[in-house]
Design a protein around this motif. Sequence first.
Motif, PDB file in Angstrom:
ATOM      1  N   ILE A 113      -1.094  14.007   7.611  1.00 19.29           N
ATOM      2  CA  ILE A 113      -1.361  12.199   9.095  1.00 19.29           C
ATOM      3  C   ILE A 113      -2.161  13.188  10.237  1.00 19.29           C
ATOM      4  O   ILE A 113      -1.457  13.721  11.177  1.00 19.29           O
ATOM      5  N   PRO A 114      -2.981  12.266  10.763  1.00 20.02           N
ATOM      6  CA  PRO A 114      -3.610  12.507  11.995  1.00 20.02           C
ATOM      7  C   PRO A 114      -3.232  12.925  13.038  1.00 20.02           C
ATOM      8  O   PRO A 114      -2.564  11.910  13.388  1.00 20.02           O
ATOM      9  N   SER A 115      -3.524  13.866  13.781  1.00 21.01           N
ATOM     10  CA  SER A 115      -3.048  13.792  15.368  1.00 21.01           C
ATOM     11  C   SER A 115      -4.039  12.810  16.463  1.00 21.01           C
ATOM     12  O   SER A 115      -5.529  11.867  15.808  1.00 21.01           O
ATOM     13  N   ASN A 116      -2.904  12.067  16.836  1.00 22.01           N
ATOM     14  CA  ASN A 116      -3.350  10.713  17.857  1.00 22.01           C
ATOM     15  C   ASN A 116      -4.244   9.470  16.598  1.00 22.01           C
ATOM     16  O   ASN A 116      -4.451   8.750  16.866  1.00 22.01           O
ATOM     17  N   GLY A 117      -3.535   9.656  15.392  1.00 21.78           N
ATOM     18  CA  GLY A 117      -3.927   8.314  14.358  1.00 21.78           C
ATOM     19  C   GLY A 117      -3.098   7.599  14.492  1.00 21.78           C
ATOM     20  O   GLY A 117      -2.353   7.338  14.742  1.00 21.78           O
ATOM     21  N   LEU A 118      -4.281   6.558  14.100  1.00 20.28           N
ATOM     22  CA  LEU A 118      -3.653   4.421  13.854  1.00 20.28           C
ATOM     23  C   LEU A 118      -3.204   4.151  12.854  1.00 20.28           C
ATOM     24  O   LEU A 118      -4.135   4.471  11.786  1.00 20.28           O
ATOM     25  N   PRO A 119      -2.535   3.029  12.555  1.00 22.92           N
ATOM     26  CA  PRO A 119      -2.420   2.428  11.508  1.00 22.92           C
ATOM     27  C   PRO A 119      -3.229   2.090  10.482  1.00 22.92           C
ATOM     28  O   PRO A 119      -3.500   1.471  11.527  1.00 22.92           O
ATOM     29  N   SER A 265     -11.225   8.696   1.071  1.00 25.33           N
ATOM     30  CA  SER A 265      -9.796   9.334   1.857  1.00 25.33           C
ATOM     31  C   SER A 265      -8.823   7.922   1.008  1.00 25.33           C
ATOM     32  O   SER A 265      -7.279   8.799   0.734  1.00 25.33           O
ATOM     33  N   ILE A 266      -9.671   7.219   0.759  1.00 24.94           N
ATOM     34  CA  ILE A 266      -7.962   6.369  -0.858  1.00 24.94           C
ATOM     35  C   ILE A 266      -7.780   6.749  -1.924  1.00 24.94           C
ATOM     36  O   ILE A 266      -7.013   6.136  -3.126  1.00 24.94           O
ATOM     37  N   THR A 267      -9.124   8.198  -2.547  1.00 25.93           N
ATOM     38  CA  THR A 267      -8.770   8.141  -3.675  1.00 25.93           C
ATOM     39  C   THR A 267      -7.349   8.816  -4.202  1.00 25.93           C
ATOM     40  O   THR A 267      -7.130   9.750  -5.518  1.00 25.93           O
ATOM     41  N   PHE A 268      -7.094   9.759  -2.863  1.00 28.62           N
ATOM     42  CA  PHE A 268      -5.979  10.507  -2.657  1.00 28.62           C
ATOM     43  C   PHE A 268      -4.439   9.392  -2.830  1.00 28.62           C
ATOM     44  O   PHE A 268      -4.380   7.985  -2.383  1.00 28.62           O
ATOM     45  N   PRO A 269      -3.180   9.889  -3.845  1.00 28.41           N
ATOM     46  CA  PRO A 269      -2.272   8.873  -3.997  1.00 28.41           C
ATOM     47  C   PRO A 269      -1.981   9.012  -2.542  1.00 28.41           C
ATOM     48  O   PRO A 269      -1.039   9.508  -1.421  1.00 28.41           O
ATOM     49  N   ILE A 270      -1.731   7.803  -1.525  1.00 28.89           N
ATOM     50  CA  ILE A 270      -1.476   8.168  -0.211  1.00 28.89           C
ATOM     51  C   ILE A 270      -0.805   7.931  -0.124  1.00 28.89           C
ATOM     52  O   ILE A 270       0.143   7.262  -0.908  1.00 28.89           O
ATOM     53  N   CYS A 271      -0.142   8.669   0.755  1.00 26.53           N
ATOM     54  CA  CYS A 271       1.472   8.691   1.512  1.00 26.53           C
ATOM     55  C   CYS A 271       1.316   8.149   2.924  1.00 26.53           C
ATOM     56  O   CYS A 271       3.066   7.644   3.290  1.00 26.53           O
ATOM     57  N   HIS A 272       0.832   7.444   3.449  1.00 30.31           N
ATOM     58  CA  HIS A 272       1.165   7.492   4.624  1.00 30.31           C
ATOM     59  C   HIS A 272       0.464   6.279   4.995  1.00 30.31           C
ATOM     60  O   HIS A 272      -1.364   6.431   4.840  1.00 30.31           O
ATOM     61  N   SER A 273       0.082   5.224   6.110  1.00 30.30           N
ATOM     62  CA  SER A 273      -1.314   4.331   6.291  1.00 30.30           C
ATOM     63  C   SER A 273      -1.811   5.346   7.501  1.00 30.30           C
ATOM     64  O   SER A 273      -2.793   4.713   8.467  1.00 30.30           O
ATOM     65  N   TYR A 274      -1.715   6.086   7.588  1.00 31.24           N
ATOM     66  CA  TYR A 274      -2.408   6.156   9.448  1.00 31.24           C
ATOM     67  C   TYR A 274      -4.205   7.023   8.779  1.00 31.24           C
ATOM     68  O   TYR A 274      -4.596   8.110   7.892  1.00 31.24           O
ATOM     69  N   LEU A 275      -4.934   6.502   9.842  1.00 27.11           N
ATOM     70  CA  LEU A 275      -6.484   7.250  10.089  1.00 27.11           C
ATOM     71  C   LEU A 275      -6.546   7.770  11.004  1.00 27.11           C
ATOM     72  O   LEU A 275      -5.932   7.547  11.937  1.00 27.11           O
ATOM     73  N   ALA A 280      -9.762   3.897  12.622  1.00 27.53           N
ATOM     74  CA  ALA A 280      -8.448   3.170  12.706  1.00 27.53           C
ATOM     75  C   ALA A 280      -9.352   1.977  14.025  1.00 27.53           C
ATOM     76  O   ALA A 280      -9.697   1.319  13.220  1.00 27.53           O
ATOM     77  N   TYR A 281     -10.260   2.398  14.552  1.00 29.99           N
ATOM     78  CA  TYR A 281     -11.000   1.689  16.198  1.00 29.99           C
ATOM     79  C   TYR A 281     -11.934   0.929  15.273  1.00 29.99           C
ATOM     80  O   TYR A 281     -12.575   0.060  15.498  1.00 29.99           O
ATOM     81  N   MET A 282     -12.493   1.695  14.170  1.00 32.46           N
ATOM     82  CA  MET A 282     -13.682   1.021  13.151  1.00 32.46           C
ATOM     83  C   MET A 282     -13.619   0.054  11.970  1.00 32.46           C
ATOM     84  O   MET A 282     -13.627  -1.562  11.912  1.00 32.46           O
ATOM     85  N   GLU A 283     -12.304  -0.060  11.707  1.00 37.15           N
ATOM     86  CA  GLU A 283     -11.834  -0.449  11.010  1.00 37.15           C
ATOM     87  C   GLU A 283     -11.161  -2.213  11.956  1.00 37.15           C
ATOM     88  O   GLU A 283     -11.269  -3.029  11.483  1.00 37.15           O
ATOM     89  N   TYR A 284     -10.536  -1.545  12.485  1.00 39.31           N
ATOM     90  CA  TYR A 284     -10.051  -2.987  13.967  1.00 39.31           C
ATOM     91  C   TYR A 284     -11.455  -3.909  13.746  1.00 39.31           C
ATOM     92  O   TYR A 284     -11.550  -5.210  14.119  1.00 39.31           O
ATOM     93  N   THR A 285     -12.272  -3.599  14.825  1.00 35.54           N
ATOM     94  CA  THR A 285     -13.781  -3.843  14.793  1.00 35.54           C
ATOM     95  C   THR A 285     -14.296  -5.129  14.036  1.00 35.54           C
ATOM     96  O   THR A 285     -14.847  -5.854  13.943  1.00 35.54           O
ATOM     97  N   ILE A 286     -14.082  -4.073  12.642  1.00 35.07           N
ATOM     98  CA  ILE A 286     -14.681  -4.579  11.691  1.00 35.07           C
ATOM     99  C   ILE A 286     -13.905  -5.678  11.641  1.00 35.07           C
ATOM    100  O   ILE A 286     -14.893  -7.064  11.231  1.00 35.07           O
ATOM    101  N   ILE A 287     -12.617  -5.969  11.520  1.00 32.18           N
ATOM    102  CA  ILE A 287     -11.694  -7.127  11.438  1.00 32.18           C
ATOM    103  C   ILE A 287     -12.155  -8.025  11.897  1.00 32.18           C
ATOM    104  O   ILE A 287     -11.900  -9.244  11.772  1.00 32.18           O
TER     105      ILE A 287
END
Length: 347
Positions: A113-119, A265-275, A280-287
């Motif tokens: 899980i990334p340090s200081n990561g966000l979902p 990153s999602i090609t792995f069988p992901i176990c958590h939602s954190y980036l 994560a900020y990029m994703e929020y900006t895109i949405i």
Amino acid sequence: MAVIASTSDDYYANYAFNSSDPSNSTIRVPKNSTENRRLKYGHAEDDNSDIAYLNFSILIPSILFTTISVACFIAAVAFSLKTDYLPNEQELARGFIVSYGSSRFRCNNTLPIPSNGLPSILNLFELNVIGNVLFRYSTCIPIIIRIFHSFTIKNLVQHDFGAEFSSVHKLLADSMPMFCGLEALTLALFSIITVHEDFPEANRLFKIIFSMSSIVNMLSTTIVIFPFSSKSPAKIDNFSICLKICATFLYSYFMPQYIQYHQASITFPICHSYLPRAFAYMEYTIILSYAIFHLSTLIDLRHISFICYPRSSSGECEPLDPKNFEIGAKYQHCRAFEFNQRRIMSL
């Protein structure tokens, strides 16, 4: 005076031209639809909105579908955050069983899980069944209304400024509904097809197609609307095009960077939602940019209405009544081809 384009009613054609009005001898009756259009050239018909059976703004259904879609998306994020499970380091190291509704799959993600990561919102929908179902509602419900909006804006701009269109403008305007439909369809498909339970390669493909078609659609829509909205005296039109330009720039800049990392990153069988925080900020900006761009469409459509009036429902200016077509009656010259010729000849 209301006028019509229909000439199919032989009774009223004979009725009007067999009357005692001597000026009728100078009026030419069209023999076919081509001649009918030629005789009406230059004539702008009144839409008779004052006597409409039905007249309501398309903002009513548009706002309804938009509200449902946005509410489902917000609820999807909220429920996903509530039910999301954050594994500890030991669980990540040895692997653990992840629950997705009634299904289970083993997770063995070696990525910490990334340090200081966000979902990540997309990863939340991948791991939480309630969020995924609501996300499907959010993307599937507005497909038709979004394509309708694209056709409406294209026709609206072409009707008002078609003479000023360059070949590039015309090409982009004609392609808007196609790219909008492709964008909406692929968005719905990757919301339905999950990585862990369905077809990972299909999910990857639809996300790539969506990212490309959405960028092209936003760019083409902005280019088509900009020359006209920027010159509009209404400040709200200027505000709308400014929103589109800013949203298109942010979306087009961040989307290629984000989608590349997300796909890796999602090609792995992901176990958590954190980036990592940056992605994560990029994703929020895109949405957020994507939402702002398409919500600004409601501003462009604020004057458009559905109208159903007697001419369109009965084929005449009002439910057929011979008295209305007598000499001196209000619909004596109801037919557009006759009205236009009388107007030109000042009869």
